[in-house]
Design an enzyme around this catalytic site. Structure first.
Site, PDB file in Angstrom:
ATOM      1  N   HIS A  15      33.471  85.505   9.525  1.00 23.11           N
ATOM      2  CA  HIS A  15      34.363  84.364   9.754  1.00 23.11           C
ATOM      3  C   HIS A  15      35.765  84.758   9.283  1.00 23.11           C
ATOM      4  O   HIS A  15      36.022  85.927   9.000  1.00 23.11           O
ATOM      5  CB  HIS A  15      33.828  83.093   9.074  1.00 23.11           C
ATOM      6  CG  HIS A  15      33.780  83.170   7.584  1.00 23.11           C
ATOM      7  ND1 HIS A  15      34.826  82.788   6.786  1.00 23.11           N
ATOM      8  CD2 HIS A  15      32.816  83.632   6.744  1.00 23.11           C
ATOM      9  CE1 HIS A  15      34.502  82.981   5.515  1.00 23.11           C
ATOM     10  NE2 HIS A  15      33.288  83.494   5.467  1.00 23.11           N
ATOM     11  N   LEU A  16      36.681  83.824   9.209  1.00 31.78           N
ATOM     12  CA  LEU A  16      38.092  84.145   9.015  1.00 31.78           C
ATOM     13  C   LEU A  16      38.407  85.010   7.788  1.00 31.78           C
ATOM     14  O   LEU A  16      39.096  86.012   7.906  1.00 31.78           O
ATOM     15  CB  LEU A  16      38.924  82.857   8.978  1.00 31.78           C
ATOM     16  CG  LEU A  16      40.441  83.074   8.980  1.00 31.78           C
ATOM     17  CD1 LEU A  16      40.877  83.886  10.186  1.00 31.78           C
ATOM     18  CD2 LEU A  16      41.150  81.743   8.967  1.00 31.78           C
TER      19      LEU A  16
END
Length: 87
Positions: A15-16
């Site tokens: 994810h980010l």
């Protein structure tokens, strides 16, 4: 050109935050750094490209490094993945 497969250990996948850490690590090197996952190839130096690959926990990706510092780049990225990318 060198390549190696690695399994993503992060519980939430790439994810980010871990994608950003991976990109920051990849940008330290001059080599072209990509990884393949399923039928897609992503640029490891682009956060959007890494996020777009939708890599989850337990997925196996294959890094491909091509350039003057390819060996060092591959080793650093594999180490970053295996250490959990800061999580």
């Amino acid at each position: 050109m060198v390549s190696q497969k690695v399994v993503i250990k992060n519980p939430t996948g790439l994810h980010l935050r871990p994608a950003g850490i991976l990109c920051k690590e990849a940008m330290k090197f001059k080599s072209l750094i990509t990884f393949s996952f399923k039928d897609n190839t992503a640029n490891a130096k682009s956060v959007l490209s890494v996020l777009g690959a939708c890599v989850k926990c337990g997925d196996e990706i294959e890094f491909v490094c091509d350039g003057e510092d390819e060996q060092e780049a591959l080793k650093a990225l594999i180490n970053a993945i295996e250490s959990g990318l800061g999580e």
